[in-house]
Design a protein around this motif. Structure first.
Motif, PDB file in Angstrom:
ATOM      1  N   THR A 266       0.828  -1.209   0.000  1.00 51.60           N
ATOM      2  CA  THR A 266       0.000   0.000   0.000  1.00 51.60           C
ATOM      3  C   THR A 266       0.850   1.241   0.000  1.00 51.60           C
TER       4      THR A 266
ATOM      5  N   ASN B  50      -8.110   1.383  -2.382  1.00 52.18           N
ATOM      6  CA  ASN B  50      -8.838   0.153  -2.098  1.00 52.18           C
ATOM      7  C   ASN B  50      -8.178  -0.618  -0.956  1.00 52.18           C
ATOM      8  N   SER B  51      -6.836  -0.693  -0.972  1.00 57.23           N
ATOM      9  CA  SER B  51      -6.119  -1.449   0.054  1.00 57.23           C
ATOM     10  C   SER B  51      -6.297  -0.826   1.431  1.00 57.23           C
TER      11      SER B  51
ATOM     12  N   ASP C 268      -9.932  -1.313   2.577  1.00 60.33           N
ATOM     13  CA  ASP C 268     -10.143  -2.731   2.854  1.00 60.33           C
ATOM     14  C   ASP C 268      -9.508  -3.125   4.187  1.00 60.33           C
TER      15      ASP C 268
ATOM     16  N   MET D 254     -11.702  -1.797   7.009  1.00 57.84           N
ATOM     17  CA  MET D 254     -12.914  -2.598   7.175  1.00 57.84           C
ATOM     18  C   MET D 254     -12.588  -3.982   7.732  1.00 57.84           C
ATOM     19  N   ALA D 255     -11.449  -4.538   7.315  1.00 59.97           N
ATOM     20  CA  ALA D 255     -11.060  -5.861   7.809  1.00 59.97           C
ATOM     21  C   ALA D 255     -10.845  -5.834   9.313  1.00 59.97           C
TER      22      ALA D 255
ATOM     23  N   GLY E  83     -18.696  -4.859   1.259  1.00 62.95           N
ATOM     24  CA  GLY E  83     -17.347  -4.641   0.764  1.00 62.95           C
ATOM     25  C   GLY E  83     -17.032  -3.159   0.670  1.00 62.95           C
ATOM     26  N   VAL E  84     -15.843  -2.861   0.186  1.00 62.16           N
ATOM     27  CA  VAL E  84     -15.402  -1.477   0.058  1.00 62.16           C
ATOM     28  C   VAL E  84     -16.358  -0.677  -0.814  1.00 62.16           C
TER      29      VAL E  84
ATOM     30  N   SER F  31     -17.187  -4.377  -4.582  1.00 60.33           N
ATOM     31  CA  SER F  31     -15.797  -3.922  -4.468  1.00 60.33           C
ATOM     32  C   SER F  31     -15.676  -2.544  -5.102  1.00 60.33           C
TER      33      SER F  31
END
Length: 226
Positions: free
Chosen positions: A4, A134-135, A138, A141-142, A155-156, A218
């Motif tokens: 990232t 996105n990374s 993500d 959220m993870a 999802g994102v 996504s």
């Protein structure tokens, strides 16, 4: 170095004064694109930035190039907000809340038509910026999901749909209020954004109260299909 961080877009090295002018132009363009749309005259952007037309064109050959760099700037700022929230907040869901409200302040919904129809979506810099964005989201959220606080069926893309929709100008009103509409309740729409984002975030918390139709979205799912 992580994937990232290595994907973060870098710009050519400039003198300090030139870099300040470039950043002022990008900031002014972003504000005016939000307020007036993509067709705002470039000389008005230069005036808002406090520079001459020649300075603007020295940094950006045309409107398309300026839009490209405004897009990169917005994506990078949002990715920075996600990274900061994840690393600075001790509670994973509070980190997610913080990020969503900060992302809304970027007014990305107002910029979506600009980004979708004008930017060179296949440019290497944009691909790198999109990957990092996105990374970072993500990962945010993870962490909330692993803490048991975030429902597992989103999802994102689902998250960013809500942020963009709540920061998009109202249909038929344009980006700026007309004088005869000053008293309209719609002119105060912005003050409800964070309130409704909070309602949305409450719906993301576990335990989930319903089963969502379809599948998790996504960021790639939000890209226009050509």
């Amino acid at each position: 170095m992580t994937a990232t961080s290595s994907a973060k877009v870098t710009q050519p090295r400039l003198r300090a004064d030139a870099l300040r002018n470039r950043e002022r132009i990008i900031a002014a363009a972003r504000q005016m694109f939000v307020e007036h749309g993509a067709d705002v005259p470039l000389d008005e952007i230069a005036r808002r930035a406090g520079v001459g037309n020649a300075t603007l064109y020295r940094h950006f050959a045309d409107r398309r190039e300026l839009v490209h760099h405004v897009t990169l700037s917005v994506m990078d700022r949002i990715a920075d907000q996600a990274e900061s929230a994840r690393t600075e907040e001790t509670d994973a869901f509070e980190a997610l809340r913080r990020f969503v409200h900060k992302a809304a302040d970027e007014r990305i919904g107002a910029l979506c038509p600009l980004i979708s129809h004008t930017a060179d979506k296949g440019h290497a810099d944009l691909l790198a910026a999109r990957y990092r964005l996105n990374s970072e989201i993500d990962a945010l959220m993870a962490a909330a999901r692993e803490s048991g606080q975030l429902r597992t069926d989103i999802g994102v893309g689902d998250l960013m749909v809500a942020v963009t929709q709540l920061t998009r100008p109202l249909p038929g009103l344009g980006q700026t209020p007309r004088s005869h509409e000053t008293g309209s309740v719609c002119m105060d729409f912005d003050r409800f954004v964070h309130r409704h984002l909070q309602l949305y975030l409450d719906g993301l918390a576990t335990p989930a109260r319903s089963e969502l139709p379809g599948t998790a979205a996504s960021l790639e799912d939000l890209r226009p299909k050509t």
